[in-house]
Design a protein around this motif. Structure first.
Motif, PDB file in Angstrom:
ATOM      1  N   LYS A 159       0.826  -1.205   0.000  1.00 50.45           N
ATOM      2  CA  LYS A 159       0.000   0.000   0.000  1.00 50.45           C
ATOM      3  C   LYS A 159       0.864   1.261   0.000  1.00 50.45           C
ATOM      4  N   GLY A 160       2.122   1.091  -0.380  1.00 57.41           N
ATOM      5  CA  GLY A 160       3.020   2.240  -0.444  1.00 57.41           C
ATOM      6  C   GLY A 160       3.821   2.475   0.818  1.00 57.41           C
ATOM      7  N   GLY A 161       3.576   1.696   1.856  1.00 53.07           N
ATOM      8  CA  GLY A 161       4.315   1.858   3.093  1.00 53.07           C
ATOM      9  C   GLY A 161       5.554   0.974   3.112  1.00 53.07           C
ATOM     10  N   ILE A 162       6.668   1.529   3.561  1.00 51.80           N
ATOM     11  CA  ILE A 162       7.929   0.792   3.638  1.00 51.80           C
ATOM     12  C   ILE A 162       8.221   0.477   5.107  1.00 51.80           C
ATOM     13  N   GLY A 163       8.545  -0.767   5.366  1.00 49.68           N
ATOM     14  CA  GLY A 163       8.864  -1.160   6.729  1.00 49.68           C
ATOM     15  C   GLY A 163       9.716  -2.414   6.744  1.00 49.68           C
ATOM     16  N   VAL A 164      10.184  -2.759   7.937  1.00 55.61           N
ATOM     17  CA  VAL A 164      10.965  -3.985   8.122  1.00 55.61           C
ATOM     18  C   VAL A 164      10.045  -5.035   8.718  1.00 55.61           C
ATOM     19  N   ALA A 165       9.838  -6.111   7.978  1.00 55.60           N
ATOM     20  CA  ALA A 165       8.930  -7.167   8.415  1.00 55.60           C
ATOM     21  C   ALA A 165       9.696  -8.245   9.162  1.00 55.60           C
ATOM     22  N   LEU A 166       9.264  -8.529  10.389  1.00 55.08           N
ATOM     23  CA  LEU A 166       9.805  -9.637  11.182  1.00 55.08           C
ATOM     24  C   LEU A 166       8.788 -10.755  11.124  1.00 55.08           C
ATOM     25  N   THR A 167       9.068 -11.782  10.355  1.00 56.17           N
ATOM     26  CA  THR A 167       8.092 -12.833  10.104  1.00 56.17           C
ATOM     27  C   THR A 167       7.994 -13.797  11.280  1.00 56.17           C
ATOM     28  N   LYS A 168       6.986 -14.656  11.208  1.00 58.36           N
ATOM     29  CA  LYS A 168       6.787 -15.655  12.256  1.00 58.36           C
ATOM     30  C   LYS A 168       7.901 -16.699  12.257  1.00 58.36           C
ATOM     31  N   ASP A 169       8.625 -16.790  11.147  1.00 56.83           N
ATOM     32  CA  ASP A 169       9.721 -17.760  11.057  1.00 56.83           C
ATOM     33  C   ASP A 169      10.977 -17.289  11.776  1.00 56.83           C
ATOM     34  N   LEU A 170      10.999 -16.040  12.246  1.00 58.97           N
ATOM     35  CA  LEU A 170      12.235 -15.465  12.769  1.00 58.97           C
ATOM     36  C   LEU A 170      12.803 -16.274  13.932  1.00 58.97           C
ATOM     37  N   VAL A 171      11.970 -16.615  14.905  1.00 55.91           N
ATOM     38  CA  VAL A 171      12.463 -17.333  16.079  1.00 55.91           C
ATOM     39  C   VAL A 171      12.955 -18.722  15.685  1.00 55.91           C
TER      40      VAL A 171
END
Length: 467
Positions: free
Chosen positions: A294-306
């Motif tokens: 939607k035009g927003g930039i961010g850092v995604a921490l997924t559920k797979d991270l842990v």
């Protein structure tokens, strides 16, 4: 001041003098034939050349002279009330997103004394670059100035400069801003690292060590993050998590291979290990900057991270264990694995990990988030005392990204844990997905320095947190 009066390689001069003296004695006293004397002297001189070659090429000892961590003014402290006020003032979050961030914050393990970026306090939320520059300059310049002052090392003595910031890469670079601000010499070797994530503090020490082992000098490591520049406005929950756990932090560390500094240095860096698990898609995508659609930039921490962190840790320690563990512990570990395999308990065999407390007195483990700390503690079998510094660091400062290992190391010193000869294992994870370990040994009993980031709050710690 710590000028280089001599190189550590000059220690081979006494060896040379002794060899010459011995040659003369043998020449005049031994009842050898002329041919035998010539052969013996040739053999002896070959040995001297071999000894001199060894001393001239062996790696130099690298010392962590000292470090400084930046603490903003108290009026920049960030609690839940401030976060909620910022959210309401911005008018950019839906009620569902606001409720989600509120819930994440409450179970994040962060306290009410972490530091918010300057961006939150400015009236114009559309202007991100100026406050990002202010955040970087305030943190870097304050930390570097404090460090150079307390070590009495002048900027012109710095031979290597390493500056790291994952999410902010202005032009000129942050390294150039440091060179300009402190007037470093023109031949300084500068490195500007970006996109490396929370592992950069340990990674930077590894890089500085590799340089200094072959080239005498001083290396300045500066690690920071521009959290305000990457504040996310939107409804992607993986990206909203970063708003809740990342906070302001900067650290500067001074490393040297000058042997004259050994009496004043805090630690000697013994070993380091870096492993990269980015060939696996889940590891590569576990933490990533992206567009939310939607035009927003961010850092995604997924559920797979842990899960990725746990798998990477197991792979990492399998490489680290043979380098640091005593033979007795390696034998015990091998016996436990073999016994489980013989019994047909393959899952139990895979779950076994060596006892790293036999190799280290202190574990400075990654304080990136409550779930990651829990996972590391569970996989490694660490008790509450071992993981206490990580939990307390997360509570007091939040996830300060690349600089978090130095804030946590400050906790060890502020609580009087570090004694002369103690071995410290520094472990950090980074995007990509990377794991990095640095092993160091304390050269003296390390006490809380006047600029220790915990000086105003350590009397309240450790806290009993809900885990």
């Amino acid at each position: 001041m710590h000028p280089f009066s001599t190189s550590s390689r000059l220690c081979s001069i006494p060896v040379l003098i002794a060899a010459i003296t011995l040659t003369l004695v043998l020449h005049y006293l031994l009842p050898l034939t002329p041919t035998d004397r010539i052969s013996f002297i040739a053999l002896l001189w070959s040995s001297v050349v071999a000894v001199l070659t060894y001393f001239s090429t062996r790696p130099l000892a690298v010392l962590l002279l000292d470090y400084s961590c930046y603490c903003p003014d108290a009026d920049h402290r960030c609690n839940l009330e401030l976060c909620e006020y910022f959210g309401m003032r911005s008018r950019r979050y839906s009620p569902e997103s606001a409720d989600f961030m509120r819930a994440i914050y409450r179970k994040s393990g962060l306290g009410d004394e972490t530091y918010a970026p300057p961006y939150i306090f400015q009236p114009d939320l559309d202007s991100k670059l100026p406050p990002a520059i202010v955040e970087a300059d305030d943190g870097m310049c304050s930390a570097v100035a404090a460090l150079l002052s307390k070590t009495s090392v002048a900027p012109e003595m710095i031979s290597t400069l390493i500056v790291a910031c994952s999410m902010f890469s202005p032009v000129p670079s942050l390294a150039s801003r440091i060179v300009n601000r402190f007037q470093f010499r023109s031949d300084v070797k500068s490195f500007n690292l970006s996109g490396m994530g929370c592992s950069t503090g340990a990674l930077g020490m590894d890089l500085a060590t590799r340089i200094l082992r072959r080239s005498p000098g001083y290396a300045l490591l500066v690690v920071t993050e521009a959290t305000g520049l990457n504040w996310y406005f939107g409804d992607n929950r993986h990206m909203l998590v970063t708003n809740c756990i990342f906070r302001v932090g900067t650290a500067a560390a001074l490393l040297t291979s000058n042997p004259a500094c050994r009496d004043s240095a805090k630690y000697e860096l013994l070993k380091s290990l870096r492993t990269h698990h980015g060939s696996e898609d889940t590891a590569y995508n576990a933490a990533m900057q992206a567009d939310d659609g939607k035009g927003g930039i961010g850092v995604a921490l997924t559920k797979d991270l842990v899960r990725v962190a746990g798998a990477s840790l197991r792979s990492h320690i399998s490489n680290l264990a043979p380098r640091v563990l005593p033979v007795s512990e390696l034998a015990r570990y091998a016996w436990r694995v073999v016994r489980s395999v013989v019994k047909g308990e393959r899952k139990a065999a895979a779950a076994h990990v060596p006892d790293f407390t036999t190799a280290f007195e202190h574990m400075c483990i990654h304080a990136g988030g409550k779930a990651v700390i829990d996972a590391v503690g569970r996989i490694m079998g660490f008790d509450d005392w071992v993981i206490e510094p990580a939990r307390m660091c997360l509570h007091r400062f939040g996830n300060t990204s690349s600089s978090l290992v130095f804030y946590e190391l400050g906790y060890f010193e502020a609580t009087g844990r570090i004694r002369r000869g103690d071995r410290v294992w520094i472990l950090a994870f980074g995007t990509g997905f990377k794991a990095c370990s640095v092993v160091c040994r304390a050269l003296r009993d390390v006490r809380m320095a006047p600029d220790n980031p915990w000086k105003d709050s350590v009397h309240r710690y450790p806290l009993k947190l809900r885990v």
